[in-house]
Design a protein around this motif. Structure first.
Motif, PDB file in Angstrom:
ATOM      1  N   THR A 124       0.834  -1.204   0.000  1.00 15.83           N
ATOM      2  CA  THR A 124       0.000   0.000   0.000  1.00 15.83           C
ATOM      3  C   THR A 124       0.867   1.252   0.000  1.00 15.83           C
ATOM      4  N   THR A 125       0.322   2.312  -0.569  1.00 14.74           N
ATOM      5  CA  THR A 125       0.984   3.616  -0.463  1.00 14.74           C
ATOM      6  C   THR A 125       0.105   4.577   0.328  1.00 14.74           C
ATOM      7  N   GLY A 126      -0.942   4.030   0.938  1.00 12.94           N
ATOM      8  CA  GLY A 126      -1.805   4.849   1.781  1.00 12.94           C
ATOM      9  C   GLY A 126      -3.007   5.435   1.067  1.00 12.94           C
ATOM     10  N   SER A 127      -3.295   4.991  -0.152  1.00  8.61           N
ATOM     11  CA  SER A 127      -4.402   5.610  -0.881  1.00  8.61           C
ATOM     12  C   SER A 127      -5.722   5.358  -0.163  1.00  8.61           C
ATOM     13  N   GLY A 128      -6.565   6.355  -0.181  1.00  6.82           N
ATOM     14  CA  GLY A 128      -7.852   6.283   0.498  1.00  6.82           C
ATOM     15  C   GLY A 128      -7.798   6.768   1.943  1.00  6.82           C
ATOM     16  N   VAL A 129      -6.611   7.108   2.411  1.00  7.67           N
ATOM     17  CA  VAL A 129      -6.449   7.537   3.802  1.00  7.67           C
ATOM     18  C   VAL A 129      -6.092   9.023   3.849  1.00  7.67           C
ATOM     19  N   THR A 130      -6.744   9.755   4.753  1.00 10.63           N
ATOM     20  CA  THR A 130      -6.346  11.137   5.014  1.00 10.63           C
ATOM     21  C   THR A 130      -5.571  11.178   6.327  1.00 10.63           C
ATOM     22  N   VAL A 131      -4.426  11.825   6.308  1.00  5.48           N
ATOM     23  CA  VAL A 131      -3.607  11.985   7.516  1.00  5.48           C
ATOM     24  C   VAL A 131      -3.651  13.454   7.918  1.00  5.48           C
ATOM     25  N   ALA A 132      -4.163  13.725   9.107  1.00  4.20           N
ATOM     26  CA  ALA A 132      -4.179  15.104   9.597  1.00  4.20           C
ATOM     27  C   ALA A 132      -2.852  15.414  10.277  1.00  4.20           C
ATOM     28  N   VAL A 133      -2.257  16.525   9.869  1.00  2.00           N
ATOM     29  CA  VAL A 133      -1.012  16.986  10.478  1.00  2.00           C
ATOM     30  C   VAL A 133      -1.370  18.181  11.355  1.00  2.00           C
ATOM     31  N   ILE A 134      -1.465  17.931  12.643  1.00  5.78           N
ATOM     32  CA  ILE A 134      -1.825  18.986  13.595  1.00  5.78           C
ATOM     33  C   ILE A 134      -0.525  19.658  14.000  1.00  5.78           C
ATOM     34  N   ASP A 135      -0.313  20.863  13.452  1.00  8.41           N
ATOM     35  CA  ASP A 135       1.044  21.430  13.520  1.00  8.41           C
ATOM     36  C   ASP A 135       1.000  22.933  13.234  1.00  8.41           C
ATOM     37  N   THR A 136       2.005  23.435  12.528  1.00  7.26           N
ATOM     38  CA  THR A 136       2.089  24.882  12.287  1.00  7.26           C
ATOM     39  C   THR A 136       1.284  25.347  11.078  1.00  7.26           C
ATOM     40  N   GLY A 137       0.702  24.388  10.349  1.00  8.45           N
ATOM     41  CA  GLY A 137      -0.047  24.776   9.153  1.00  8.45           C
ATOM     42  C   GLY A 137       0.763  24.528   7.897  1.00  8.45           C
ATOM     43  N   TYR A 138       0.323  25.140   6.815  1.00  8.70           N
ATOM     44  CA  TYR A 138       0.780  24.788   5.469  1.00  8.70           C
ATOM     45  C   TYR A 138       1.488  25.944   4.786  1.00  8.70           C
ATOM     46  N   ALA A 139       2.718  25.679   4.368  1.00  9.50           N
ATOM     47  CA  ALA A 139       3.418  26.610   3.488  1.00  9.50           C
ATOM     48  C   ALA A 139       3.333  26.023   2.089  1.00  9.50           C
ATOM     49  N   SER A 188      13.663  31.343  26.096  1.00  8.67           N
ATOM     50  CA  SER A 188      13.329  31.223  24.671  1.00  8.67           C
ATOM     51  C   SER A 188      14.293  32.075  23.864  1.00  8.67           C
ATOM     52  N   ARG A 189      14.588  31.601  22.648  1.00  3.34           N
ATOM     53  CA  ARG A 189      15.587  32.279  21.831  1.00  3.34           C
ATOM     54  C   ARG A 189      14.968  32.844  20.564  1.00  3.34           C
ATOM     55  N   ALA A 190      15.591  33.889  20.064  1.00  2.00           N
ATOM     56  CA  ALA A 190      15.196  34.416  18.760  1.00  2.00           C
ATOM     57  C   ALA A 190      15.418  33.328  17.712  1.00  2.00           C
ATOM     58  N   SER A 191      14.521  33.217  16.771  1.00  2.00           N
ATOM     59  CA  SER A 191      14.663  32.139  15.781  1.00  2.00           C
ATOM     60  C   SER A 191      13.905  32.469  14.510  1.00  2.00           C
ATOM     61  N   ASN A 192      14.285  31.769  13.447  1.00  2.00           N
ATOM     62  CA  ASN A 192      13.522  31.848  12.204  1.00  2.00           C
ATOM     63  C   ASN A 192      12.311  30.925  12.322  1.00  2.00           C
ATOM     64  N   SER A 193      11.393  31.035  11.380  1.00  2.00           N
ATOM     65  CA  SER A 193      10.239  30.141  11.370  1.00  2.00           C
ATOM     66  C   SER A 193      10.692  28.714  11.055  1.00  2.00           C
ATOM     67  N   SER A 194       9.999  27.765  11.650  1.00  2.00           N
ATOM     68  CA  SER A 194      10.382  26.354  11.464  1.00  2.00           C
ATOM     69  C   SER A 194       9.734  25.730  10.235  1.00  2.00           C
ATOM     70  N   TRP A 195       8.574  26.239   9.843  1.00  2.00           N
ATOM     71  CA  TRP A 195       7.751  25.629   8.783  1.00  2.00           C
ATOM     72  C   TRP A 195       7.588  24.132   9.067  1.00  2.00           C
ATOM     73  N   HIS A 196       7.458  23.818  10.347  1.00  2.00           N
ATOM     74  CA  HIS A 196       7.460  22.437  10.833  1.00  2.00           C
ATOM     75  C   HIS A 196       6.343  21.588  10.239  1.00  2.00           C
ATOM     76  N   GLY A 197       5.144  22.179  10.137  1.00  2.31           N
ATOM     77  CA  GLY A 197       4.008  21.408   9.622  1.00  2.31           C
ATOM     78  C   GLY A 197       4.217  20.962   8.185  1.00  2.31           C
ATOM     79  N   THR A 198       4.860  21.803   7.401  1.00  5.05           N
ATOM     80  CA  THR A 198       5.119  21.473   6.004  1.00  5.05           C
ATOM     81  C   THR A 198       6.172  20.370   5.904  1.00  5.05           C
ATOM     82  N   HIS A 199       7.180  20.447   6.772  1.00  8.54           N
ATOM     83  CA  HIS A 199       8.218  19.414   6.844  1.00  8.54           C
ATOM     84  C   HIS A 199       7.586  18.062   7.184  1.00  8.54           C
TER      85      HIS A 199
END
Ligand SMILES: [Ca+2]
Ligand SMILES: [Ca+2]
Ligand SMILES: [Ca+2]
Length: 342
Positions: A124-139, A188-199
């Protein structure tokens, strides 16, 4: 690639015992096929002799599964027959993805420290399944867009959301950068955006075989971005609602999820020695609706028992391993861990 098709069997391979007349004589094999045809009421024809001496017998393309079983039983009952088996179909095995960065994805293709994912792609490659990524959102990303379905932005505090409002239907990642040290509390430190959800979404479901970027693990699945992490992280109240919504549950003031997720991915966590009840209630509801909730064990080189939602019940808690198959130096550990992966 993907799930193998299941084609009907139209022929059987009959191996006669070496001393049987049918083993050497095509005429004898032909008349044996005619005899079995009379016995079963099927149309049988001796087609040819295989290299190893077995007889290939054709049932015709209208043979049902039941017909094939009856014919095989008839041959099997004959003392002259050593064995009988269906002439099954074979298919090309998974092709190596042509994505330009695939050669670097040892975590997918290596069989020892990696996940040996190509072997799973045969099933299988996962067709028919939706995976929710609860995270920073979508870039927006061209190696992800085709595998993405509509999500939701659950960040209720406008200043954390950075989109000028509270919850809304656009799960676009507005960035989680910090301009200065201490902006998100002591240490906490100054930082760039992680774009974690997209990763994370790319790891799960990047568009694959498109001569571009990476291959996704479950590239036949659809990814749904549910945004909960903004400036300085996210709140358990928003995350719990996101879990409920992603799994098809109802959340006041939010339209129903048109494509509820079979799997929820939570690569997020906070320090807590107990699982907050707001999390456990949302998780239990999701599981009750048939959704699997997967949570990162955490990357603090500490016992997972002190991190939530990794320490909640009813979740699959995932730790990290190295290329050699050892625990990653940063991975959390402990009895709450269910599986680990590179
Ligand atoms: Ca918003
Ligand atoms: Ca938004
Ligand atoms: Ca790709």
């Amino acid at each position: 690639m993907g799930t193998l098709p299941s084609a009907p069997v139209e022929k059987v391979i009959v191996t006669y015992k070496s001393q049987a007349a049918e083993a050497g004589s095509n005429t004898a094999a032909k008349s044996d096929a005619a005899e079995k045809a009379a016995k079963t009421g099927e149309k049988l024809a001796f087609e040819r002799r295989l290299a190893g001496g077995a007889a290939l017998v054709d049932l015709g393309d209208s043979a049902t599964k039941q017909d094939v079983t009856e014919v095989m039983d008839a041959f099997r009952a004959d003392p002259a027959v050593a064995s009988v088996e269906p002439d099954i179909r074979a298919y090309a095995m998974a092709v190596t993805p042509n994505d330009t960065e695939y050669a670097k994805q040892w975590d997918l293709f290596e069989a020892t420290g990696g996940m040996n994912v190509p072997a799973a792609w045969d099933k299988t490659t996962g067709s028919g399944v939706t995976v929710a990524v609860i995270d920073t959102g979508y870039a927006a990303h061209s190696d992800l867009a085709a595998n993405t379905v509509a999500g939701y932005d659950f960040i209720s505090t406008s200043s954390d959301a950075r989109d000028g409002n509270g919850r809304d239907a656009d799960a676009k990642d507005e960035g989680d950068w910090n301009a200065t040290d201490g902006e998100c509390g002591t240490g906490s430190r100054a930082s760039n955006s992680s774009w974690h959800g997209t990763h994370v979404a790319g790891t799960i479901g990047a568009v694959t075989h498109n001569t571009k970027g990476i291959a996704g693990i479950a590239y036949g699945a659809k990814v749904q971005h549910v945004r909960v992490l903004g400036k300085c992280g996210g709140s358990s109240s928003d995350i719990a609602d996101a879990i409920t919504w992603a799994s098809g549950g109802s959340v006041p003031g939010v339209p129903a999820n048109a494509t509820p997720a079979k799997v929820i991915n939570l690569s997020l966590g906070g320090a807590s020695s107990t699982c907050p009840s707001v999390y456990q209630t949302a998780i239990n509801g999701a599981v009750q609706r048939g959704t699997t909730v997967v949570v990162a064990a955490g990357n603090s080189n500490a016992n997972t028992s002190g991190f939530t939602p990794a320490n909640c019940s009813n979740v699959i808690t995932v730790a990290s391993t190295s290329r050699e198959g050892n625990r990653s130096y940063y991975s959390n550990y402990g009895t709450a861990v269910d599986v680990s992966a590179p």
